[in-house]
Write a protein that holds these residues in place. Structure first.
Motif, short mmCIF file in Angstrom:
data_model
loop_
_atom_site.label_atom_id
_atom_site.label_comp_id
_atom_site.label_asym_id
_atom_site.label_seq_id
_atom_site.Cartn_x
_atom_site.Cartn_y
_atom_site.Cartn_z
N CYS A 45 16.19 -22.04 81.60
CA CYS A 45 17.69 -23.34 81.73
C CYS A 45 17.18 -23.65 80.37
CB CYS A 45 17.62 -24.60 82.67
SG CYS A 45 18.98 -25.48 82.83
N GLN A 54 18.92 -21.10 77.96
CA GLN A 54 20.72 -21.50 77.80
C GLN A 54 20.49 -23.11 77.35
OE1 GLN A 54 22.23 -20.64 81.11
NE2 GLN A 54 21.55 -18.56 81.28
N VAL A 80 22.85 -23.02 73.65
CA VAL A 80 24.32 -23.69 73.17
C VAL A 80 24.40 -24.66 72.31
CG1 VAL A 80 25.92 -25.08 75.10
CG2 VAL A 80 24.67 -23.09 75.77
N ILE A 121 29.44 -22.12 64.41
CA ILE A 121 28.77 -20.98 64.52
C ILE A 121 27.86 -20.42 63.59
CG2 ILE A 121 30.48 -19.48 64.42
CD1 ILE A 121 32.73 -22.09 63.55
N LEU A 155 34.70 -9.71 62.19
CA LEU A 155 35.38 -10.20 60.63
C LEU A 155 34.31 -8.79 60.24
CD1 LEU A 155 35.44 -12.21 58.61
CD2 LEU A 155 34.19 -13.86 58.67
N PHE A 166 20.06 -23.72 88.27
CA PHE A 166 20.50 -21.91 87.93
C PHE A 166 22.42 -22.84 87.27
CE2 PHE A 166 21.87 -18.36 88.39
CZ PHE A 166 21.48 -17.63 87.13
N SER A 178 23.74 -25.54 87.07
CA SER A 178 23.90 -26.62 86.00
C SER A 178 23.33 -25.76 84.67
CB SER A 178 22.89 -27.56 85.69
OG SER A 178 21.76 -26.93 85.76
N CYS A 179 22.63 -24.62 84.44
CA CYS A 179 23.03 -24.14 83.05
C CYS A 179 24.45 -23.30 83.85
CB CYS A 179 21.44 -22.71 83.40
SG CYS A 179 19.70 -23.08 83.34
N ASN A 232 26.64 -25.48 81.65
CA ASN A 232 26.26 -26.12 80.05
C ASN A 232 26.57 -24.63 79.31
OD1 ASN A 232 25.28 -28.18 79.54
ND2 ASN A 232 23.13 -27.74 80.36
N LYS A 233 26.98 -23.47 80.29
CA LYS A 233 26.93 -22.30 79.07
C LYS A 233 28.45 -22.32 79.09
CE LYS A 233 25.15 -18.16 77.87
NZ LYS A 233 24.88 -17.05 77.42
N GLN A 266 30.75 -23.63 77.58
CA GLN A 266 30.87 -24.59 75.90
C GLN A 266 30.96 -23.35 74.98
OE1 GLN A 266 28.09 -27.84 75.87
NE2 GLN A 266 29.93 -29.05 74.57
N GLU A 267 32.20 -22.98 74.36
CA GLU A 267 32.25 -21.96 73.05
C GLU A 267 33.05 -22.17 72.09
OE1 GLU A 267 31.27 -18.05 74.73
OE2 GLU A 267 29.33 -18.46 75.14
N LEU A 326 36.91 -19.41 68.13
CA LEU A 326 37.50 -19.12 66.99
C LEU A 326 37.83 -17.31 67.04
CD1 LEU A 326 34.87 -20.73 63.88
CD2 LEU A 326 37.80 -21.07 64.00
N ASN A 339 33.78 -17.75 60.81
CA ASN A 339 32.78 -16.80 61.39
C ASN A 339 31.33 -17.36 60.72
OD1 ASN A 339 33.54 -16.33 64.25
ND2 ASN A 339 35.31 -15.05 63.43
#
Lengths: 285, 192
Positions: free
Chosen positions: A22, A25, A29, A36, A106, B14, B16-17, B20-21, B23-24, B27, B34
């Motif tokens: 966790c 990860q 994030v 980026i 790109l 797990f 909660s992980c 979190n993931k 958020q990306e 673009l 980039n």
């Protein structure tokens, strides 16, 4: 009783493992949202077991350039061979952003690692020790970063390319150019393993017989040598006009290399275009 | 019992992980935003290219000590700027990126901007290091080479990018200013 303790232990470890994964990860994030990713910053380092050869450098007359000034190449280290399929696989394992399905448009056209059936599998029948091809300049550069190296400059590459197996500069020998052209004519040579042929004077393998290679500054060839000279473009390399600015008209093999380089863009991937890595010599005596 | 509890605990962690993931970045994969090289503008502010997001971009690479080709490119950029409709101009950035970062400091770019009357807010001048410059040139498929201590030869390209950093068009060589202007207007309109 013992068994219960074992179970507890197991449960504890499991929890810990999840906690760890966790955390990992989360940090991913965090770096993602901060900005980026930078190509070089986000590279996972891998180890490379390739011998590097010390090249003392020296003055040389570049094949192409109307100045015909001699260029001084500083001492540097060059990989004795090209980066292989196997090594590139290790690189994409450590760097998911460079996998076939993840690579940013790109940084590559649509044929990146074209024959790989998926992200982490080499093409069927591919020799793991053959040079990796269908890689863009961006990907090659990222790989070089991942092993703590860089791509060779065009001058460094061509400096080494002057050698045959017995002398550092064989350009004046008539058989030098002919031998290279014979090699260029062979088909599907990119599928062969590296280091199966004789090394050159420096102990460097496969300069001509397997693939074409990226150089760091491949985009530095302006065939008129000066944008102010007018609107002559790449065509100068293909017609007789180019002979004026070439310093070595007999070296047809070099014409071919320079023509290829001028036709490339950094996101291109080509069936027989791979790379090897280099390094400044200061870091090692 | 303990096992069940720790397992549950693990599962919660797990889960909660996973959350979190999510958020990306959204673009497009071919966006120049980039790139995360670090740049400075003519005011000395540090920035990354994605800080230019949200406006239609007209981009050219030049260097300020250039006496011949660049003045023409700069003049073309100024013509393009003057032909962009005033109601759209705040939706456009005209970006001049130096290919000579060693010479072209922020201060020097600022001075260049002043001398050439390019100090309105739509003008952005950028400088970085050699590696970032080379990478950016390669993204534009631009060729350049240092030919003497002061001079570079380089291809002449003006590129238009959409507000999310996707390449819309490039004019190379004898650049048709009007083509660039109409591309800019179209891009601004489409991204409203």
């Amino acid at each position: 009783m013992k068994r219960l303790i074992l179970y507890k232990l197991f449960g504890g470890i499991l929890t810990l493992t999840f906690l760890f994964s966790c955390n990992k990860q989360k940090s991913d994030v965090a770096s993602n949202t901060a900005s980026i990713k930078v190509v070089s910053d986000s590279i996972g380092f891998i180890s490379a077991n390739v011998k590097m050869v010390y090249i003392p450098g020296g003055e040389y007359k570049p094949f192409y350039g109307s100045d015909s000034v001699r260029v001084t190449v500083a001492p540097f280290l060059m990989d004795e061979r090209a980066v292989t399929n196997k090594e590139f696989l290790a690189f994409v394992k450590a760097n998911p952003q460079w996998r076939k399905s993840n690579i940013k448009k790109l940084y590559s056209d649509s044929t990146y690692l074209r024959d790989w059936p998926n992200d982490l599998t080499l093409p069927e029948n591919a020799n793991p020790d053959a040079p990796v091809c269908y890689v863009s300049w961006f990907a090659a550069k990222a790989f070089a970063h991942s092993v703590g190296k860089r791509l060779p400059t065009l001058d460094e590459w061509e400096f080494i390319a002057m050698a045959d197996d017995v002398s550092a500069n064989a350009r004046l020998k008539p058989e030098y150019s002919n031998n290279i052209l014979d090699l260029y004519l062979q088909k599907d040579r990119q599928y062969r393993a590296v280091k199966q042929s004789k090394p050159n004077y420096w102990g460097i393998y496969n300069m001509f017989d397997l693939i074409w290679e990226w150089t760091d500054d491949f985009n530095s060839i302006l065939t008129t040598n000066d944008s102010r000279a007018g609107q002559y473009e790449d065509k100068n390399l293909f017609c007789a006009g180019s002979a004026i600015s070439s310093t070595d008209v007999l070296n047809y093999a070099a014409f071919m290399r320079f023509a290829l380089r001028t036709s490339l863009k950094a996101n291109y991937t080509v069936a027989n275009l791979g790379f090897r890595c280099a390094k400044d010599a200061e870091t090692q005596k | 019992m303990k096992i069940v509890i720790s397992l549950l605990f693990s599962l919660i962690l797990f889960a909660s992980c996973k959350e979190n993931k999510k958020q990306e970045t959204t673009l497009p994969s071919n966006s120049i935003f980039n790139l995360t090289s670090n740049w400075k503008n003519q005011n000395g502010d540090s920035l990354q290219l994605h800080n230019l997001q949200g406006k239609t971009l007209v981009v050219v690479m030049i260097y300020t000590s250039c006496k011949l080709a660049c003045p023409i490119l700069v003049a073309k950029m100024k013509t393009i700027e003057s032909k962009i409709s005033r109601k759209d101009i705040d939706k456009v950035s005209l970006v001049l990126v130096t290919i000579d970062p060693k010479t072209d400091s922020s201060a020097r770019l600022k001075e260049f901007a002043k001398t050439n009357n390019m100090d309105a807010p739509q003008w952005v001048f950028l400088t970085s290091n050699e590696e970032a410059t080379q990478e950016f040139a390669n993204v534009l498929a631009m060729k350049y080479k240092k030919i003497s201590p002061v001079d570079f030869s380089h291809s002449n390209i003006i590129s238009v990018f959409s507000p999310n950093g996707q390449l819309v068009s490039q004019e190379e060589g004898a650049i048709e200013v009007d083509n660039v202007v109409s591309t800019v207007h179209k891009t601004v309109k489409e991204s409203k």
